[in-house]
Structure formats: C-alpha cells, structure tokens
Write a protein that holds these residues in place. Sequence first.
Motif, PDB file in Angstrom:
ATOM      1  N   ALA A 202       0.828  -1.206   0.000  1.00  0.00           N
ATOM      2  CA  ALA A 202       0.000   0.000   0.000  1.00  0.00           C
ATOM      3  C   ALA A 202       0.858   1.250   0.000  1.00  0.00           C
ATOM      4  O   ALA A 202       1.982   1.262   0.519  1.00  0.00           O
ATOM      5  CB  ALA A 202      -0.930   0.012   1.221  1.00  0.00           C
ATOM      6  N   LEU A 203       0.317   2.288  -0.597  1.00  0.00           N
ATOM      7  CA  LEU A 203       0.915   3.615  -0.573  1.00  0.00           C
ATOM      8  C   LEU A 203      -0.151   4.590  -0.119  1.00  0.00           C
ATOM      9  O   LEU A 203      -1.213   4.688  -0.734  1.00  0.00           O
ATOM     10  CB  LEU A 203       1.442   4.001  -1.950  1.00  0.00           C
ATOM     11  CG  LEU A 203       2.039   5.409  -2.057  1.00  0.00           C
ATOM     12  CD1 LEU A 203       3.339   5.494  -1.264  1.00  0.00           C
ATOM     13  CD2 LEU A 203       2.287   5.786  -3.506  1.00  0.00           C
ATOM     14  N   LEU A 204       0.127   5.297   0.963  1.00  0.00           N
ATOM     15  CA  LEU A 204      -0.787   6.304   1.481  1.00  0.00           C
ATOM     16  C   LEU A 204      -0.195   7.680   1.232  1.00  0.00           C
ATOM     17  O   LEU A 204       1.000   7.897   1.467  1.00  0.00           O
ATOM     18  CB  LEU A 204      -1.037   6.108   2.979  1.00  0.00           C
ATOM     19  CG  LEU A 204      -1.779   4.833   3.373  1.00  0.00           C
ATOM     20  CD1 LEU A 204      -0.781   3.764   3.800  1.00  0.00           C
ATOM     21  CD2 LEU A 204      -2.770   5.103   4.509  1.00  0.00           C
ATOM     22  N   ALA A 205      -1.021   8.583   0.750  1.00  0.00           N
ATOM     23  CA  ALA A 205      -0.583   9.947   0.454  1.00  0.00           C
ATOM     24  C   ALA A 205      -1.529  10.929   1.127  1.00  0.00           C
ATOM     25  O   ALA A 205      -2.731  10.684   1.244  1.00  0.00           O
ATOM     26  CB  ALA A 205      -0.545  10.195  -1.048  1.00  0.00           C
ATOM     27  N   PRO A 210      -4.301  24.256   3.781  1.00  0.00           N
ATOM     28  CA  PRO A 210      -3.634  24.783   2.578  1.00  0.00           C
ATOM     29  C   PRO A 210      -2.142  24.427   2.599  1.00  0.00           C
ATOM     30  O   PRO A 210      -1.644  23.898   3.587  1.00  0.00           O
ATOM     31  CB  PRO A 210      -3.840  26.286   2.699  1.00  0.00           C
ATOM     32  CG  PRO A 210      -3.866  26.511   4.174  1.00  0.00           C
ATOM     33  CD  PRO A 210      -4.543  25.304   4.783  1.00  0.00           C
ATOM     34  N   GLY A 211      -1.454  24.747   1.533  1.00  0.00           N
ATOM     35  CA  GLY A 211      -0.029  24.458   1.447  1.00  0.00           C
ATOM     36  C   GLY A 211       0.286  23.609   0.246  1.00  0.00           C
ATOM     37  O   GLY A 211      -0.583  23.206  -0.511  1.00  0.00           O
ATOM     38  N   ASP A 212       1.570  23.339   0.077  1.00  0.00           N
ATOM     39  CA  ASP A 212       2.022  22.573  -1.079  1.00  0.00           C
ATOM     40  C   ASP A 212       2.883  21.394  -0.644  1.00  0.00           C
ATOM     41  O   ASP A 212       3.866  21.057  -1.296  1.00  0.00           O
ATOM     42  CB  ASP A 212       2.787  23.464  -2.048  1.00  0.00           C
ATOM     43  CG  ASP A 212       3.932  24.207  -1.372  1.00  0.00           C
ATOM     44  OD1 ASP A 212       4.173  23.968  -0.171  1.00  0.00           O
ATOM     45  OD2 ASP A 212       4.588  25.014  -2.047  1.00  0.00           O
ATOM     46  N   GLN A 213       2.517  20.787   0.484  1.00  0.00           N
ATOM     47  CA  GLN A 213       3.262  19.657   0.996  1.00  0.00           C
ATOM     48  C   GLN A 213       2.520  18.352   0.703  1.00  0.00           C
ATOM     49  O   GLN A 213       1.298  18.260   0.835  1.00  0.00           O
ATOM     50  CB  GLN A 213       3.492  19.792   2.504  1.00  0.00           C
ATOM     51  CG  GLN A 213       4.372  20.982   2.890  1.00  0.00           C
ATOM     52  CD  GLN A 213       5.755  20.876   2.291  1.00  0.00           C
ATOM     53  OE1 GLN A 213       6.404  19.839   2.372  1.00  0.00           O
ATOM     54  NE2 GLN A 213       6.222  21.973   1.698  1.00  0.00           N
ATOM     55  N   LEU A 214       3.285  17.361   0.298  1.00  0.00           N
ATOM     56  CA  LEU A 214       2.762  16.017   0.059  1.00  0.00           C
ATOM     57  C   LEU A 214       3.488  15.062   0.993  1.00  0.00           C
ATOM     58  O   LEU A 214       4.712  14.981   0.984  1.00  0.00           O
ATOM     59  CB  LEU A 214       2.987  15.604  -1.401  1.00  0.00           C
ATOM     60  CG  LEU A 214       2.784  14.132  -1.747  1.00  0.00           C
ATOM     61  CD1 LEU A 214       1.329  13.711  -1.519  1.00  0.00           C
ATOM     62  CD2 LEU A 214       3.216  13.844  -3.183  1.00  0.00           C
ATOM     63  N   ARG A 215       2.725  14.339   1.795  1.00  0.00           N
ATOM     64  CA  ARG A 215       3.287  13.364   2.726  1.00  0.00           C
ATOM     65  C   ARG A 215       2.959  11.953   2.236  1.00  0.00           C
ATOM     66  O   ARG A 215       1.819  11.686   1.836  1.00  0.00           O
ATOM     67  CB  ARG A 215       2.760  13.595   4.141  1.00  0.00           C
ATOM     68  CG  ARG A 215       3.289  14.880   4.776  1.00  0.00           C
ATOM     69  CD  ARG A 215       2.694  15.135   6.139  1.00  0.00           C
ATOM     70  NE  ARG A 215       1.339  15.667   6.030  1.00  0.00           N
ATOM     71  CZ  ARG A 215       1.050  16.955   5.900  1.00  0.00           C
ATOM     72  NH1 ARG A 215       2.023  17.854   5.845  1.00  0.00           N
ATOM     73  NH2 ARG A 215      -0.203  17.354   5.827  1.00  0.00           N
ATOM     74  N   LEU A 216       3.944  11.061   2.317  1.00  0.00           N
ATOM     75  CA  LEU A 216       3.803   9.714   1.799  1.00  0.00           C
ATOM     76  C   LEU A 216       4.252   8.689   2.829  1.00  0.00           C
ATOM     77  O   LEU A 216       5.254   8.886   3.526  1.00  0.00           O
ATOM     78  CB  LEU A 216       4.640   9.533   0.521  1.00  0.00           C
ATOM     79  CG  LEU A 216       4.284  10.402  -0.691  1.00  0.00           C
ATOM     80  CD1 LEU A 216       5.355  10.259  -1.760  1.00  0.00           C
ATOM     81  CD2 LEU A 216       2.922  10.013  -1.245  1.00  0.00           C
ATOM     82  N   VAL A 217       3.531   7.589   2.892  1.00  0.00           N
ATOM     83  CA  VAL A 217       3.924   6.404   3.653  1.00  0.00           C
ATOM     84  C   VAL A 217       3.836   5.222   2.699  1.00  0.00           C
ATOM     85  O   VAL A 217       2.757   4.884   2.208  1.00  0.00           O
ATOM     86  CB  VAL A 217       3.021   6.170   4.883  1.00  0.00           C
ATOM     87  CG1 VAL A 217       3.324   4.805   5.507  1.00  0.00           C
ATOM     88  CG2 VAL A 217       3.221   7.274   5.907  1.00  0.00           C
ATOM     89  N   ASN A 218       4.976   4.608   2.425  1.00  0.00           N
ATOM     90  CA  ASN A 218       5.040   3.511   1.465  1.00  0.00           C
ATOM     91  C   ASN A 218       5.267   2.206   2.203  1.00  0.00           C
ATOM     92  O   ASN A 218       6.281   2.021   2.863  1.00  0.00           O
ATOM     93  CB  ASN A 218       6.174   3.741   0.454  1.00  0.00           C
ATOM     94  CG  ASN A 218       6.068   2.826  -0.746  1.00  0.00           C
ATOM     95  OD1 ASN A 218       5.635   1.687  -0.654  1.00  0.00           O
ATOM     96  ND2 ASN A 218       6.475   3.337  -1.899  1.00  0.00           N
ATOM     97  N   ARG A 219       4.304   1.290   2.071  1.00  0.00           N
ATOM     98  CA  ARG A 219       4.398  -0.030   2.706  1.00  0.00           C
ATOM     99  C   ARG A 219       4.553  -1.106   1.628  1.00  0.00           C
ATOM    100  O   ARG A 219       3.622  -1.807   1.278  1.00  0.00           O
ATOM    101  CB  ARG A 219       3.157  -0.285   3.562  1.00  0.00           C
ATOM    102  CG  ARG A 219       2.960   0.698   4.702  1.00  0.00           C
ATOM    103  CD  ARG A 219       4.076   0.607   5.738  1.00  0.00           C
ATOM    104  NE  ARG A 219       4.151  -0.707   6.334  1.00  0.00           N
ATOM    105  CZ  ARG A 219       3.492  -1.056   7.448  1.00  0.00           C
ATOM    106  NH1 ARG A 219       2.743  -0.166   8.084  1.00  0.00           N
ATOM    107  NH2 ARG A 219       3.603  -2.270   7.934  1.00  0.00           N
ATOM    108  N   GLY A 220       5.764  -1.164   1.072  1.00  0.00           N
ATOM    109  CA  GLY A 220       6.094  -2.199   0.115  1.00  0.00           C
ATOM    110  C   GLY A 220       5.450  -2.044  -1.239  1.00  0.00           C
ATOM    111  O   GLY A 220       5.327  -3.031  -1.979  1.00  0.00           O
ATOM    112  N   HIS A 221       5.054  -0.831  -1.593  1.00  0.00           N
ATOM    113  CA  HIS A 221       4.332  -0.606  -2.846  1.00  0.00           C
ATOM    114  C   HIS A 221       5.254   0.069  -3.867  1.00  0.00           C
ATOM    115  O   HIS A 221       6.224   0.740  -3.493  1.00  0.00           O
ATOM    116  CB  HIS A 221       3.112   0.288  -2.585  1.00  0.00           C
ATOM    117  CG  HIS A 221       2.097   0.232  -3.674  1.00  0.00           C
ATOM    118  ND1 HIS A 221       1.217  -0.814  -3.806  1.00  0.00           N
ATOM    119  CD2 HIS A 221       1.812   1.090  -4.686  1.00  0.00           C
ATOM    120  CE1 HIS A 221       0.428  -0.595  -4.844  1.00  0.00           C
ATOM    121  NE2 HIS A 221       0.780   0.547  -5.398  1.00  0.00           N
TER     122      HIS A 221
END
Length: 347
Positions: A202-205, A210-221
């Motif tokens: 899975a990949l969670l984004a 507001p803002g221009d930040q992207l946060r990601l958590v990658n679980r083997g994807h």
Amino acid sequence: MTTPRDVNAAAWFAAASVAAAPLLSLRGTVLVGLAACAADLVLLVCSGLRTDRGAYSDWVSVATTAGLAVFLNRLLHRRDMRLRSVTGIAAAVQRAVLPQPPSRIGSLRIAARYEAAQSDAQLGGDLYAVHDTPYGVRCLIGDVRGKGLSAVETVTVVLGAFREGAYREPTLIGLAESIERTLLREAAQREELDRLEVFTTALLAEFSRPGDQLRLVNRGHPAPLFLWKGTVRQVEPSQHALPLGLAPLGADTVPLDTVHFPEGASLLLYTDGVTEARDVRGRFYDPADRLTGQCHRSQDDLLATVVADVHQHIGDQVTDDMALLVLTRHGPSGTEPRSAAPCPAPF
C-alpha cells in the motif's frame, strides 16, 4: 440449379441454419431456416426429383436442422441473458466496493482507472480510494495478496479500515498502523496457513490544505511518479517497509516522507500490474522512462496512454490487474495551473 443432379446441396442449407443460430435473432434464425427449406424444396422440384424418396429425406434433414437451430438460438439467448445479469451484478459490486473517486477536491483534480487481468472480470485485488478529511486530502492505492473472491474480501477490509481511519487518525503513520491492526484481526480469524497471506502492499498519500506539501507512507508498494514541468521522477521511500499485515515479521520504523508538491504538479500512483508487466524478452515496463518527454492533454489521456502502452509492451498478454490514480494540484479557484507541462491544453 446448374450443378449435376448427383450433387446434393442439403448439407449447405443445413449449415446456413446452424450458422444463423448464434449470430441472428430468433426472427432471423426462423427466416433463414424457412428459406433453407424452401430453397431445397425448389431444387427438388426443378431437378425432377419429386418422386425420389431419398431426396425428400434430405429435405426432412434440412427442416429438422432448422428446428434445432431455433432451439439452439433460444438456448444461447438465455445464456446470454444470464451472463448479462451476472456482469451487471459484478459491475454493481465494483461500484459498491471500489467507487470512483470524486473528480475534484479543493485544488486537486483526480482521475482513476482500473484494468482487470481478465476481460470478463470487474474487480480483483487492486484498490484505491480518495477522501477529503480534516487533516487534508488522503488517498490510498494498494494491491492485496491473492486473487479471486478471497482477494476481494481483503479489499473490502482494507478500504473499510482506510475509510474509517482517514477521518480519525491525525497522522498518516497512525492511519497505516490502524489499517495494519484491522488486517491482523482479519488474519486471526482465518486458518493457520492463511494468516501470513493476508497482507497488502500500500501507498498512502496526504495532500496538505492549505499548502504545497505532500506526505507519503510507502508499505512495500511501487514508488509513485512525480510529474511537473515535463519532467518525470519516481518518489522512492527514504526507507523500505513491509507491506500492511506483516508487522509480526519485523519491527522496523515506518518513515514518513515529505515532498514539495507545487501548483501544476501531478502524482501518478499505480499497482505492480504496471511495473511488473514484461515483454517477450522478459524486460519490465518502466513507466518513468516511457512517460518522460510525453505531453498529455488531460488526466484521462495520461491514464489511457499508460494502459495502452502497457498492453503494447506485453503484447496484450495481461496477467495481473492494474489500478492507476492521478492527482493534480491546481490553483485555489480551480484554474489551470501556471506551471503545468508545456502542452497545448495542459491538465
């Protein structure tokens, strides 16, 4: 009528009725059968074989075949109706389990595409979801282990856990852990041999608002693609982690990666049905390399291009499902991005 009298055309008239059964409607099949019987009878009369019992037995065979063709037509029609009913139910299940995400949330424009490995299938083990939460727009893309109904069952569990946790968990790592706990509870209810098979890459984004930040958590994807100003690059995790549901096998810290996501940027997420597609020489498909330098007028055009390119790469020998999700940040009012790729009509 011009062939010798010893040439029997009854088999061709019978074949016409049989060929009409799967191709035409009931009315068309009946008309072809009647025409075959009439044509064969006319030939018998014109050939002077009215007293030949063998010739009339051939005509009876043509008439019998025409009757069987009508029966076959009705049988195929009923099977077709049942198939349409099953297909309609499968499509309804797909919409219920894997609904289409909204096309726009705030400044984000969203598009999704699902391609099943089997042309008659409507749903498999790939999944995606997008929700507008108090913590920002959160999305998930994943691929559960296995195929068939067991995979669909796990898909519903993961999507339900994400839907609930997306509004409750304040952090993206907490959301991933919440889905993990749900999967572990699901695995505990299965037989011993199946427990370690209930896992999901899975990949969670999370897009800040507001803002221009992207946060990601990658679980083997597979790593997503970042598209901006005509450039394409993969957003690899700072540290690799196990898929969701495999926490008992390791206790590694799951990293949270932050990426600058300006106006006009796009994030393309996909499952391993894209990255593990191989051609006849065994070469894997590389979406970053294939998309570099390309220009797309819309998100749907981008997704269609990737799917078509994958099919061309593997020669239409699809062996795995493909799920794709693309999100593009626009201006606050939803206007076209100023920093989009140099396309005639940027999306």
